[in-house]
Design an enzyme around this catalytic site. Structure first.
Site, PDB file in Angstrom:
ATOM      1  N   ASN A   9      13.703  16.873   2.579  1.00  0.00           N
ATOM      2  CA  ASN A   9      14.101  17.960   3.480  1.00  0.00           C
ATOM      3  C   ASN A   9      13.942  17.440   4.903  1.00  0.00           C
ATOM      4  OD1 ASN A   9      14.527  20.253   4.963  1.00  0.00           O
ATOM      5  ND2 ASN A   9      12.555  21.205   4.453  1.00  0.00           N
ATOM      6  N   TRP A  10      15.063  17.141   5.520  1.00  0.00           N
ATOM      7  CA  TRP A  10      15.008  16.521   6.848  1.00  0.00           C
ATOM      8  C   TRP A  10      14.763  17.517   7.967  1.00  0.00           C
ATOM      9  CZ3 TRP A  10      19.311  12.224   7.241  1.00  0.00           C
ATOM     10  CH2 TRP A  10      18.926  11.137   6.458  1.00  0.00           C
ATOM     11  N   LYS A  11      14.802  18.800   7.660  1.00  0.00           N
ATOM     12  CA  LYS A  11      14.626  19.824   8.708  1.00  0.00           C
ATOM     13  C   LYS A  11      15.583  19.512   9.859  1.00  0.00           C
ATOM     14  CE  LYS A  11       9.883  20.103   7.185  1.00  0.00           C
ATOM     15  NZ  LYS A  11       8.670  20.859   7.255  1.00  0.00           N
ATOM     16  N   HIS A  97      12.602  28.734   2.406  1.00  0.00           N
ATOM     17  CA  HIS A  97      11.591  27.811   2.934  1.00  0.00           C
ATOM     18  C   HIS A  97      10.636  28.600   3.832  1.00  0.00           C
ATOM     19  CE1 HIS A  97       9.721  24.513   5.119  1.00  0.00           C
ATOM     20  NE2 HIS A  97      10.136  23.720   4.146  1.00  0.00           N
ATOM     21  N   GLU A 169       5.383  25.489  -2.530  1.00  0.00           N
ATOM     22  CA  GLU A 169       4.998  24.853  -1.265  1.00  0.00           C
ATOM     23  C   GLU A 169       3.925  25.693  -0.578  1.00  0.00           C
ATOM     24  OE1 GLU A 169       8.214  22.048   0.228  1.00  0.00           O
ATOM     25  OE2 GLU A 169       8.643  23.993   1.101  1.00  0.00           O
ATOM     26  N   GLY A 175       3.754  19.998   6.470  1.00  0.00           N
ATOM     27  CA  GLY A 175       3.761  19.346   7.779  1.00  0.00           C
ATOM     28  C   GLY A 175       2.382  19.192   8.383  1.00  0.00           C
ATOM     29  N   SER A 214       3.270  17.937   2.304  1.00  0.00           N
ATOM     30  CA  SER A 214       2.679  16.642   2.648  1.00  0.00           C
ATOM     31  C   SER A 214       2.634  15.679   1.464  1.00  0.00           C
ATOM     32  CB  SER A 214       1.290  16.817   3.274  1.00  0.00           C
ATOM     33  OG  SER A 214       1.393  17.601   4.458  1.00  0.00           O
ATOM     34  N   GLY A 235       9.178  16.748   3.072  1.00  0.00           N
ATOM     35  CA  GLY A 235       9.642  16.872   4.449  1.00  0.00           C
ATOM     36  C   GLY A 235       9.465  15.566   5.191  1.00  0.00           C
ATOM     37  N   GLY A 236       8.369  15.474   5.962  1.00  0.00           N
ATOM     38  CA  GLY A 236       8.148  14.336   6.850  1.00  0.00           C
ATOM     39  C   GLY A 236       8.395  12.980   6.209  1.00  0.00           C
TER      40      GLY A 236
HETATM   41  C1  PEP Z   1       8.942  20.784   3.529  1.00  0.00           C
HETATM   42  O1  PEP Z   1       9.501  20.775   4.603  1.00  0.00           O
HETATM   43  O2  PEP Z   1       9.416  21.435   2.591  1.00  0.00           O
HETATM   44  C2  PEP Z   1       7.710  19.999   3.378  1.00  0.00           C
HETATM   45  C3  PEP Z   1       7.079  20.019   2.223  1.00  0.00           C
HETATM   46  O3  PEP Z   1       7.308  19.269   4.471  1.00  0.00           O
HETATM   47  P1  PEP Z   1       6.163  18.128   4.502  1.00  0.00           P
HETATM   48  O4  PEP Z   1       6.404  17.234   3.316  1.00  0.00           O
HETATM   49  O5  PEP Z   1       6.353  17.453   5.809  1.00  0.00           O
HETATM   50  O6  PEP Z   1       4.850  18.838   4.372  1.00  0.00           O
END
Ligand code: PEP
Length: 276
Positions: A9-11, A97, A169, A175, A214, A235-236
């Site tokens: 998920n690149w946001k 989300h 999540e 994040g 994360s 995400g990240g």
């Molecule tokens: C997300 O954006 O769905 C996510 C899980 O982000 P991260 O992995 O950065 O916590």
């Protein structure tokens, strides 16, 4: 056996040209990485979908959207419909989300309407559920997650388990660098699976439940080894092609380690038991 689903998920990161360059590096690297049985998907900004979907056409990397409108068309300035995403080449879309719930005030009814809109246009909704830190501290985590799950699926009538996926999540892990323990992720995924058995009895054992929050190369293998954790929403770490590939590798290794005909029976708490 549920094939693992690894979804980035690149946001709101990357421009279209940066994303094309990233795909230019990632696609050949993925081809050289053993990932049999693992589905790999990157949820990109809506402006990138068409070019990236064209870039991966014919390959096994897929492109997804990060959100869609609950409406099919009309006077909704700035919104992107399911038909637009599908026609641009997306196969999946994230709905609910926690950033949309918190920053854009999306409630359970909106999430349900968006999941239904995704299905109307042939997209697979990845329905996100997760508790905040204070809800967990109050002992409400499971109640919150299962309420979001029931509400989010209220308008769906799937006939195949791969018509949807669930992403657990925990909001406090997104994040932040903090990750749920593998045991906590499994416990919540098992609770989600149990609820799915009630909601979608014939499909529940085939629906993929992802963990998000994360996830990174250092913790992916342990999270993905959990019986009811069938992949990750990342995400990240998904912005770094080496990290995403490492997570794909971890999923492939975990998948390969599970008995080929996964005829293990769900035990009393939903966990798999090896046949005796
Ligand atoms: C997300 O954006 O769905 C996510 C899980 O982000 P991260 O992995 O950065 O916590």
């Amino acid at each position: 056996m549920r094939p693992p689903l690894i979804a980035g998920n690149w946001k709101m990161h990357t421009t279209p040209s940066e994303a094309l360059a990233w795909f230019g590096r990632f696609v050949p690297a993925l081809a050289e990485t053993p990932h049999a049985g693992v589905e790999v998907l990157v949820h990109v900004p809506a402006t990138h979908v068409a070019a990236l979907a064209a870039r991966v056409q014919g390959g096994d990397l897929r492109v997804g959207g990060q959100d869609l409108s609950a409406h099919d068309q009309g006077a909704y300035t700035g919104e992107v419909s399911g038909a637009m995403l599908r026609d641009a080449g997306a196969t999946h879309v994230i709905v609910g989300h926690s950033e949309r719930r918190a920053l854009h005030h999306e409630d359970d009814a909106t999430v349900a309407a968006k999941a239904a809109a995704a299905r109307r246009h042939g997209l697979v909704p990845i329905v996100c559920v997760g508790e905040t830190e204070s809800e967990r501290d109050d002992g409400q985590a499971e109640a919150v997650v299962l309420r979001q799950l029931r509400a989010g699926l209220a308008e769906l009538a799937p006939t195949d388990p791969h018509e949807l996926a669930i992403a657990y999540e925990p909001v406090w892990a997104i994040g932040t660098g903090r990750t749920a323990t593998a045991g906590d992720a499994q416990a919540m995924a098992a609770a989600i699976r149990a609820e799915l058995r009630d909601l979608l009895p014939t499909l529940a054992d085939g629906v993929r439940i992802l963990y998000g929050g994360s996830m990174k190369p250092a913790n992916a293998a342990e999270l993905l080894a959990q019986d009811d954790v069938d992949g990750g929403l990342i995400g990240g770490a998904s912005l770094n092609e080496h990290d995403l590939l490492a997570i794909v590798r971890a999923a492939a290794e975990t998948h390969a380690a599970v008995p080929a005909a996964d005829d293990r029976r769900p035990g009393p708490n939903g966990a798999k038991e090896d046949p005796t």
